[in-house]
Design a protein around this motif. Structure first.
Motif, PDB file in Angstrom:
ATOM      1  N   TYR A 172       3.466  -6.300   4.632  1.00  0.00           N
ATOM      2  CA  TYR A 172       2.781  -7.301   3.802  1.00  0.00           C
ATOM      3  C   TYR A 172       3.675  -8.517   3.563  1.00  0.00           C
ATOM      4  O   TYR A 172       3.269  -9.658   3.788  1.00  0.00           O
TER       5      TYR A 172
ATOM      6  N   TYR B 100       0.453 -15.486   7.294  1.00  0.00           N
ATOM      7  CA  TYR B 100      -0.796 -14.737   7.490  1.00  0.00           C
ATOM      8  C   TYR B 100      -1.236 -14.146   6.152  1.00  0.00           C
ATOM      9  O   TYR B 100      -0.464 -13.461   5.485  1.00  0.00           O
TER      10      TYR B 100
ATOM     11  N   LEU C  37       4.433 -10.501   6.943  1.00  0.00           N
ATOM     12  CA  LEU C  37       3.298 -11.287   7.448  1.00  0.00           C
ATOM     13  C   LEU C  37       2.965 -12.442   6.501  1.00  0.00           C
ATOM     14  O   LEU C  37       2.621 -13.532   6.940  1.00  0.00           O
TER      15      LEU C  37
ATOM     16  N   PRO D  53      -0.709   1.976  -0.545  1.00  0.00           N
ATOM     17  CA  PRO D  53      -0.393   0.544  -0.546  1.00  0.00           C
ATOM     18  C   PRO D  53       0.858   0.183  -1.346  1.00  0.00           C
ATOM     19  O   PRO D  53       1.293  -0.954  -1.285  1.00  0.00           O
TER      20      PRO D  53
ATOM     21  N   VAL E  16      -2.797 -11.428   4.641  1.00  0.00           N
ATOM     22  CA  VAL E  16      -3.288 -10.077   4.894  1.00  0.00           C
ATOM     23  C   VAL E  16      -3.407  -9.342   3.572  1.00  0.00           C
ATOM     24  O   VAL E  16      -2.802  -9.726   2.578  1.00  0.00           O
ATOM     25  N   SER E  17      -4.187  -8.284   3.566  1.00  0.00           N
ATOM     26  CA  SER E  17      -4.327  -7.460   2.375  1.00  0.00           C
ATOM     27  C   SER E  17      -3.587  -6.145   2.592  1.00  0.00           C
ATOM     28  O   SER E  17      -3.580  -5.599   3.698  1.00  0.00           O
ATOM     29  N   LEU E  18      -2.952  -5.652   1.522  1.00  0.00           N
ATOM     30  CA  LEU E  18      -2.271  -4.358   1.601  1.00  0.00           C
ATOM     31  C   LEU E  18      -3.222  -3.283   2.114  1.00  0.00           C
ATOM     32  O   LEU E  18      -2.843  -2.394   2.867  1.00  0.00           O
ATOM     33  N   TRP E  19      -4.483  -3.394   1.689  1.00  0.00           N
ATOM     34  CA  TRP E  19      -5.446  -2.337   2.012  1.00  0.00           C
ATOM     35  C   TRP E  19      -5.793  -2.330   3.487  1.00  0.00           C
ATOM     36  O   TRP E  19      -6.012  -1.262   4.064  1.00  0.00           O
ATOM     37  N   SER E  20      -5.844  -3.520   4.115  1.00  0.00           N
ATOM     38  CA  SER E  20      -6.151  -3.524   5.542  1.00  0.00           C
ATOM     39  C   SER E  20      -4.972  -2.961   6.326  1.00  0.00           C
ATOM     40  O   SER E  20      -5.154  -2.312   7.359  1.00  0.00           O
ATOM     41  N   VAL E  21      -3.747  -3.184   5.823  1.00  0.00           N
ATOM     42  CA  VAL E  21      -2.579  -2.602   6.496  1.00  0.00           C
ATOM     43  C   VAL E  21      -2.656  -1.081   6.419  1.00  0.00           C
ATOM     44  O   VAL E  21      -2.435  -0.371   7.403  1.00  0.00           O
TER      45      VAL E  21
END
Lengths: 255, 328
Positions: A202, A210, A205, A193, A212-217
């Motif tokens: 990150y 949006y 977006l 991440p 978003v979380s670094l972890w979902s990326v």
């Protein structure tokens, strides 16, 4: 499509020509940005604060291209945040980090060129996961991976002299060594991440609104990283078969 | 006057604190560069790192126009050839590696370096348990991990802080002005996006592809990303353009797709382009020179079958993941 719309692509042309002429990349990139923004009709500066109502340089209600540059550069500071780790990494290098890593790679017994390159790629992916940046080509490929690959090819051909190996195959081994570094680096770094690619996704977006979380990326980078290893393994094993056909001495190369 | 402990903690463990920390490190590098009388570019180099440090430390409070002007000064210095080095004697070897000290610490030398990712993960977990943003946690952890790694390294090696900063500066200088390139390319992408370059590409795509075909839109999105990367030599500038111009308006919004999923796969579709273009000199041309290859495009030729296969897999994977998440 309006023909003036196409002028916006001037920035792309500037990058291509600038890089082809080997001009400083930083300068080329920023000039391309300024020219594109101005050709697209953006003002140079935002008409606010000290620049309130300044003619020519500003346009009412529009963000200036210099302001966009500053805002984007500040927003993307995360991509260069790793500078804060350089004293620690530098100190570790002074006390043998690279040598120990090299020892680590050498210990892996990889009998063939292809298997060695697969091993190096996996090592590179591991470094990516740990968020460790390497200047892989000068630090590992040239002094370590390529000589080891050449050694594997020599023992395959039953020779101790690299000069007797056919030049075309040596060229391919060089190319493969550099490719293993690129494959591992490009796809491995997205498994951390705190590496540039994930941070770019990150920040882009987030700027678009949006959350978003670094972890979902990172999570969604796993399938592609896995595929990259699978495809590379296939390529390097095919490469091994080709080398066996071309290099192996009589009696070994049949079937 | 009551300063609550939570406020102080929040300020210390913030992203801005890590930016300031990074700025301070850059100022030390600037000072070391300035003191280096063996470098004819010492003033230009020192100024470059001084300004970059200022952007890091103060970027959150400075007006954007000022940051923009400072970036112009940075690239002006670099463009004029005032940043960088004449070769130094001493610790630097040809490959930019440090000469190792005699005694070996064995695998213990990995300890400080591994502390950095461990703390990044640890901070993310701690932030989550306090209901905070785990992304921010990871980045704050990176900053404090860097400091913790430095402290551990100093204890382990019995080295000095001066040595650490000299070595850090050596690494910093070996990358030189290129260190800000990803950040600059991302900014270029933002300017392109503000100039509606992406709309131009989207208009082209809409002209050839019927709006409802998800598969063709995904393929066009990946193709646009790869082609733009091929031309620019880097996926980082192409990414904001394709994302704002194509991915979000044509795929994410109309189909209600998870932006994180679609975006990272679009970015790596660009990486397949990086593997195939001589414009990405650092990855493809410089290594060929480093290995004394006869054919300067040899690395690219080796990578093309891999890159094309990966490209096709990107299209299929993105299409499949969108289909699966939409029906779920």
């Amino acid at each position: 499509m309006n023909i003036t719309e196409l002028f916006k692509l001037a920035g792309v042309v500037i990058v291509v020509v600038g890089l082809a002429l080997r001009l400083r990349t930083t300068l080329v990139v920023v000039v391309a940005g300024l020219v594109t923004g101005l050709l697209a009709g953006l003002p140079l500066l935002t008409g606010a604060g000290v620049f309130e109502g300044v003619p020519v340089l500003t346009k009412p209600g529009q963000e200036g291209v210099v302001n966009i540059l500053g805002r984007a550069f500040a927003d993307n500071r995360l991509m260069t945040l790793f500078i804060v780790t350089l004293p620690a990494v530098g100190l570790a290098e002074r006390y043998g980090l690279q040598e120990q890593s090299a020892r680590f790679i050498r210990r892996v017994s990889a009998a063939t060129v292809g298997r060695l390159l697969i091993t190096y790629q996996l090592f590179r992916v591991l470094m990516g996961i740990l968020g460790i940046r390497l200047l892989g080509h000068p630090a590992f490929v040239r002094p370590l991976v390529f000589p080891m690959a050449l050694g594997a090819a020599e023992s395959l051909a039953g020779t101790r002299d690299a000069d007797t190996l056919p030049e075309r195959e040596v060229e391919r081994i060089k190319a493969g060594s550099a490719a293993a570094e690129n494959y591992g680096n490009f796809y491995g770094q997205n498994l951390s991440p705190v590496q540039a690619g994930i941070l770019l996704v990150y920040s882009t977006l987030t700027a678009l609104g949006y959350a978003v979380s670094l972890w979902s990326v990172v999570l969604y980078a796993i399938p592609v990283a896995t595929l990259s290893v699978v495809v590379a393994v296939a390529q390097f094993l095919i490469f091994d078969r080709m080398l066996r056909r071309r290099l192996a001495g009589p009696g070994e190369g049949g079937a | 006057m009551t300063l609550r402990l939570t406020d102080i903690t929040a300020a210390v463990f913030s992203l801005d604190a890590v930016y300031i920390l990074t700025g301070l490190v850059l100022w030390v590098f600037a000072w070391l560069n300035f003191r280096d009388r063996g470098n004819r570019n010492r003033r230009g180099s020192a100024l470059f790192w001084l300004i970059l440090g200022a952007i890091f430390a103060l970027g959150s409070v400075m007006p954007h126009w000022l940051t923009g002007v400072l970036v112009l000064v940075l690239v002006g210095l670099d463009g004029a050839g005032r940043v960088g080095h004449k070769a130094h004697d001493g610790e630097t070897t040809k490959t930019g590696q440090a000469a190792a000290k005699e005694h070996s610490l064995g695998n213990r030398i990995f300890l400080p370096v591994l502390l950095i990712p461990v703390l990044a993960l640890g901070f993310a977990l701690v932030f989550r348990s306090f209901g905070g943003d785990t992304s921010r946690g990871a980045l704050v952890g990176l900053g404090f991990g860097g400091m913790a790694a430095l402290a551990t390294g100093l204890a382990l090696t019995k080295g000095t802080a001066r040595e650490a900063f000299e070595e850090g500066r050596r690494l910093n200088d070996s990358m030189g002005s290129v260190i800000i390139l990803p950040q600059l390319l991302a900014s270029l992408g933002v300017i392109f996006a503000a100039s509606k370059v992406g709309d131009l590409i989207a208009a082209g795509i809409k002209g050839v592809i019927p709006g409802e075909s998800l598969f063709l839109l995904v393929a066009a999105n990946c193709l646009g990303m790869t082609l733009f990367t091929l031309v620019m030599g880097n996926s980082f500038a192409a990414f904001p353009v394709i994302t704002t111009g194509v991915l979000v308006p044509l795929i994410v919004k109309p189909f209600g797709v998870d932006p994180a999923m679609a975006a990272i796969i679009t970015l790596t579709a660009g990486s397949t382009g990086t593997l195939m273009t001589p414009m990405a000199a650092n990855f493809n041309i410089v290594p060929a020179a480093l290995l004394n290859m006869r054919d300067q495009y040899g690395v690219i030729k080796f990578q093309i079958p891999f890159a094309l296969t990966m490209w096709a897999l990107h299209v299929i994977l993105l299409w499949l993941l969108i289909r699966l998440t939409l029906t779920a």
